[in-house]
Write a protein that holds these residues in place. Structure first.
Motif, mmCIF file in Angstrom:
data_model
loop_
_atom_site.group_PDB
_atom_site.id
_atom_site.type_symbol
_atom_site.label_atom_id
_atom_site.label_comp_id
_atom_site.label_asym_id
_atom_site.label_seq_id
_atom_site.Cartn_x
_atom_site.Cartn_y
_atom_site.Cartn_z
ATOM 1 N N ARG A 60 2.619 47.751 8.189
ATOM 2 C CA ARG A 60 1.996 46.905 7.173
ATOM 3 C C ARG A 60 1.367 45.725 7.889
ATOM 4 O O ARG A 60 2.061 44.868 8.437
ATOM 5 C CB ARG A 60 3.021 46.418 6.144
ATOM 6 C CG ARG A 60 2.387 45.556 5.052
ATOM 7 C CD ARG A 60 3.373 45.234 3.955
ATOM 8 N NE ARG A 60 4.594 44.614 4.420
ATOM 9 C CZ ARG A 60 4.785 43.291 4.496
ATOM 10 N NH1 ARG A 60 3.829 42.447 4.179
ATOM 11 N NH2 ARG A 60 5.946 42.821 4.909
ATOM 12 N N ASN A 102 -3.788 43.110 6.079
ATOM 13 C CA ASN A 102 -4.832 43.594 5.174
ATOM 14 C C ASN A 102 -4.739 45.056 4.752
ATOM 15 O O ASN A 102 -5.499 45.496 3.921
ATOM 16 C CB ASN A 102 -6.199 43.376 5.827
ATOM 17 C CG ASN A 102 -6.480 41.897 6.019
ATOM 18 O OD1 ASN A 102 -6.495 41.132 5.057
ATOM 19 N ND2 ASN A 102 -6.670 41.487 7.248
ATOM 20 N N ARG A 103 -3.811 45.806 5.343
ATOM 21 C CA ARG A 103 -3.740 47.225 4.977
ATOM 22 C C ARG A 103 -2.390 47.839 5.381
ATOM 23 O O ARG A 103 -1.627 47.254 6.129
ATOM 24 C CB ARG A 103 -4.898 47.997 5.582
ATOM 25 C CG ARG A 103 -4.985 47.923 7.066
ATOM 26 C CD ARG A 103 -6.332 48.470 7.555
ATOM 27 N NE ARG A 103 -6.477 48.240 8.975
ATOM 28 C CZ ARG A 103 -7.055 47.196 9.507
ATOM 29 N NH1 ARG A 103 -7.585 46.281 8.748
ATOM 30 N NH2 ARG A 103 -7.127 47.052 10.800
ATOM 31 N N LYS A 156 -0.946 51.199 7.246
ATOM 32 C CA LYS A 156 -1.373 52.282 8.131
ATOM 33 C C LYS A 156 -0.217 53.251 8.343
ATOM 34 O O LYS A 156 0.905 52.831 8.561
ATOM 35 C CB LYS A 156 -1.812 51.728 9.483
ATOM 36 C CG LYS A 156 -3.044 50.865 9.425
ATOM 37 C CD LYS A 156 -3.437 50.420 10.810
ATOM 38 C CE LYS A 156 -4.776 49.735 10.785
ATOM 39 N NZ LYS A 156 -5.246 49.441 12.140
#
Length: 108
Positions: free
Chosen positions: A99, A102-103, A105
């Motif tokens: 984490r 911004n995202r 993965k």
């Protein structure tokens, strides 16, 4: 370590602290087996995690370092996620979940 929890694997304890100082100690005697400065450097908030004979370390700068578990230091790889990471990676069913700021993965 200042914030990350230590990691116990077998009879070894692994720790990471700010500056990328990575230490391995014998869990039974407290003897320092090695201490190395990772090239990633920077602050560390995520705790180290272990899977499949490897230790995963994540700096707040978003650099993931992979170390071979054992009594000698061996840096296997480093990967830049190009994003800030403050969370400990999750290891689920052979996947690594990161984490970033911004995202989310997921790596197989």
């Amino acid at each position: 370590p200042e914030c990350p929890s230590p990691l116990l694997v077998g009879e070894r304890i692994y720790m990471i602290k700010n500056g990328g100082i990575f230490s391995c100690l014998n869990a039974l005697t407290g003897e320092l087996l090695y201490q190395e400065k990772l090239p990633a450097g920077g602050p560390y908030y995520a705790s180290p995690v272990y899977a499949d004979g490897k230790i995963y370390l994540v700096s707040t700068r978003g650099i993931v370092s992979i170390i071979e578990e054992g009594e000698e230091f061996k840096l296997l790889s480093q990967n830049d996620q190009n994003d800030r990471i403050m969370a400990t990676p999750a290891l689920v069913d052979g996947q690594i979940i990161l984490r970033t700021s911004n995202r989310l993965k997921v790596y197989q």
